[in-house]
Design a protein around this motif. Sequence first.
Motif, mmCIF file in Angstrom:
data_model
loop_
_atom_site.group_PDB
_atom_site.id
_atom_site.type_symbol
_atom_site.label_atom_id
_atom_site.label_comp_id
_atom_site.label_asym_id
_atom_site.label_seq_id
_atom_site.Cartn_x
_atom_site.Cartn_y
_atom_site.Cartn_z
ATOM 1 N N THR A 122 0.838 -1.205 0.000
ATOM 2 C CA THR A 122 0.000 0.000 0.000
ATOM 3 C C THR A 122 0.874 1.257 0.000
ATOM 4 O O THR A 122 0.526 2.268 -0.614
ATOM 5 N N ASP A 152 -6.696 -0.820 -0.905
ATOM 6 C CA ASP A 152 -6.642 -0.080 -2.173
ATOM 7 C C ASP A 152 -7.740 0.978 -2.208
ATOM 8 O O ASP A 152 -7.546 2.092 -2.695
ATOM 9 N N ALA A 236 -1.026 -7.812 -6.287
ATOM 10 C CA ALA A 236 -0.924 -8.605 -5.055
ATOM 11 C C ALA A 236 -1.272 -10.074 -5.311
ATOM 12 O O ALA A 236 -0.601 -10.981 -4.813
ATOM 13 N N HIS A 237 -2.328 -10.320 -6.103
ATOM 14 C CA HIS A 237 -2.759 -11.692 -6.358
ATOM 15 C C HIS A 237 -2.371 -12.173 -7.750
ATOM 16 O O HIS A 237 -2.846 -13.219 -8.206
ATOM 17 N N TYR A 259 4.451 -11.509 0.041
ATOM 18 C CA TYR A 259 4.191 -12.566 1.035
ATOM 19 C C TYR A 259 3.087 -13.522 0.620
ATOM 20 O O TYR A 259 2.866 -14.519 1.279
ATOM 21 N N LYS A 260 2.359 -13.221 -0.469
ATOM 22 C CA LYS A 260 1.292 -14.119 -0.915
ATOM 23 C C LYS A 260 1.908 -15.192 -1.816
ATOM 24 O O LYS A 260 2.622 -16.056 -1.326
HETATM 25 C C1 LIG Z 1 -2.907 -8.285 0.271
HETATM 26 C C2 LIG Z 1 -3.316 -7.043 -0.411
HETATM 27 C C3 LIG Z 1 -2.953 -5.785 0.108
HETATM 28 C C4 LIG Z 1 -2.199 -5.673 1.412
HETATM 29 O O1 LIG Z 1 -1.475 -4.513 1.483
HETATM 30 P P1 LIG Z 1 -0.176 -4.344 2.416
HETATM 31 O O2 LIG Z 1 0.174 -2.947 2.183
HETATM 32 O O3 LIG Z 1 0.843 -5.336 1.946
HETATM 33 O O4 LIG Z 1 -0.571 -4.655 3.831
HETATM 34 C C5 LIG Z 1 -3.335 -4.659 -0.605
HETATM 35 N N1 LIG Z 1 -4.035 -4.765 -1.763
HETATM 36 C C6 LIG Z 1 -4.386 -5.969 -2.286
HETATM 37 C C7 LIG Z 1 -5.156 -6.044 -3.561
HETATM 38 C C8 LIG Z 1 -4.051 -7.135 -1.615
HETATM 39 O O5 LIG Z 1 -4.436 -8.317 -2.105
#
Ligand SMILES: *Cc1c(COP(=O)(O)O)cnc(C)c1O
Length: 452
Positions: A122, A152, A236-237, A259-260
């Motif tokens: 983020t 987001d 992220a995904h 981390y995912k």
């Molecule tokens: C996991 C995830 C996040 C997590 O954000 P961090 O800043 O790493 O805590 C943000 N956006 C999406 C789409 C995610 O899947």
Amino acid sequence: MPSPSLSSIPGAPKFADPSEAFALRQDEQDVLRHARELFTIPRSPANGHQDAIYLTGNSLGAMPKSVRPAIEQELADWERLGVEAHMHGKNPWVPYHEACREPASRLVGALPSEVVLMNSLTVNLHLLMVSFYRPTTERFKIVIEDTAFPSDSYAVQSQAAFYGFDASAAIIRLKPREGETALRTDDILASIDREGPSLALVLLGAVNYLTGQWFDMPRITAHARSKGIIVGWDLAHAAGNVPLSLHDWNVDFAAWCSYKYLNSGPGAVAGAFVHERHGGGGARGGGAIDSPDYLHRFAGWWGNDPAARFKMGPDFAAAPGADGWQISNPPIFSLAPVRVSLGIFDRFGMPTLRAKSLALTGYLEWLLTRHDPDNPTASSRFTILTPRDPAQRGCQLSIAVQGCGREMLSKLHARGVICDFREPNVVRAAPVPLYTSFHDVWRFAQALRSCC
Ligand SMILES: *Cc1c(COP(=O)(O)O)cnc(C)c1O
């Protein structure tokens, strides 16, 4: 890239045999069967402390065994050398992030200069929006998915508010049609057309975290850019889950966490992509301060041109490429696992991982939806919310289970399954190809069919 039919994917598997023996045979033939040995899978007391059926690699990937020695190496260098490890450690810390550059660029389909590992996801979205969300009174709106990950959503709302816009007017949330769970590409393009010149930014989760839908990134990117709209993707995904070509697709910027699917541990250092057309570098970072090319950014010493960084002068001159967006020196203990993990992705390559992923997720879908003469109503309990077209998804299936609520999670747990639950009745299961076996998938399907 996302194309309309299963048949267009070479080798898309067909399944006909629901037996356990079939699953075991698939594992014997799996070219990636030894990749699992690189990981420690959490154990489950429910199945005699054997490996759990770990289906939450979309949330926190399993730990590569080589992470512990990699962190210990950096601890040892700190002990042995102190500050001198910055230059003289086994893996010197000053250029440490550079070791991630090439493998990360292969992972997301970028030039090496277009990627950098820094911060968290983020934070990177915010820093990139500082540069790429420059609203005017005419052009200030941001498009996101209605089911965007909350972080987001907060990030874009706060960016709009920061410039004095009313978030409810500035944020356009894309909703699926009545009765549908996925967004249609044509509808996304139509929304972009409808908002037209008022849109400043399209920022979508490339693979939606909730539904698992993989958007048609090249088409959406090209369409929005043709209207003068900046396009960013939250990967992220997507990073480590689906094949990406950010450079060729002309994406403006992107960010992802590690981390995912990237298995680099909780809060691991995240990634960022900036297309080379924006990464000029220099004191003006892309243009004179009063010119339209001027690239706003929040600067820090690690983004300074490395040749000048340790001269400690007062004025900033951005390093060329994505490196110029760095602010601080990176946390080495959190970067060490990223380096290990990217090495694993490099070793197997996304094409091989994607081929197994298509087979594994297709198999899970088939096991859940097939007609079972011994249990004819079982499959009607499951509604797959993820697109049924494999070209529009990664490995995750989001499965709504009729007549079951949160209690399902503990029942699955008691059968050795670790997966994710979203209210009111959705199970998210991600059979990631690096360490999930066909037998895991078979046992999960058995558990889900029997648990309610
Ligand atoms: C996991 C995830 C996040 C997590 O954000 P961090 O800043 O790493 O805590 C943000 N956006 C999406 C789409 C995610 O899947």
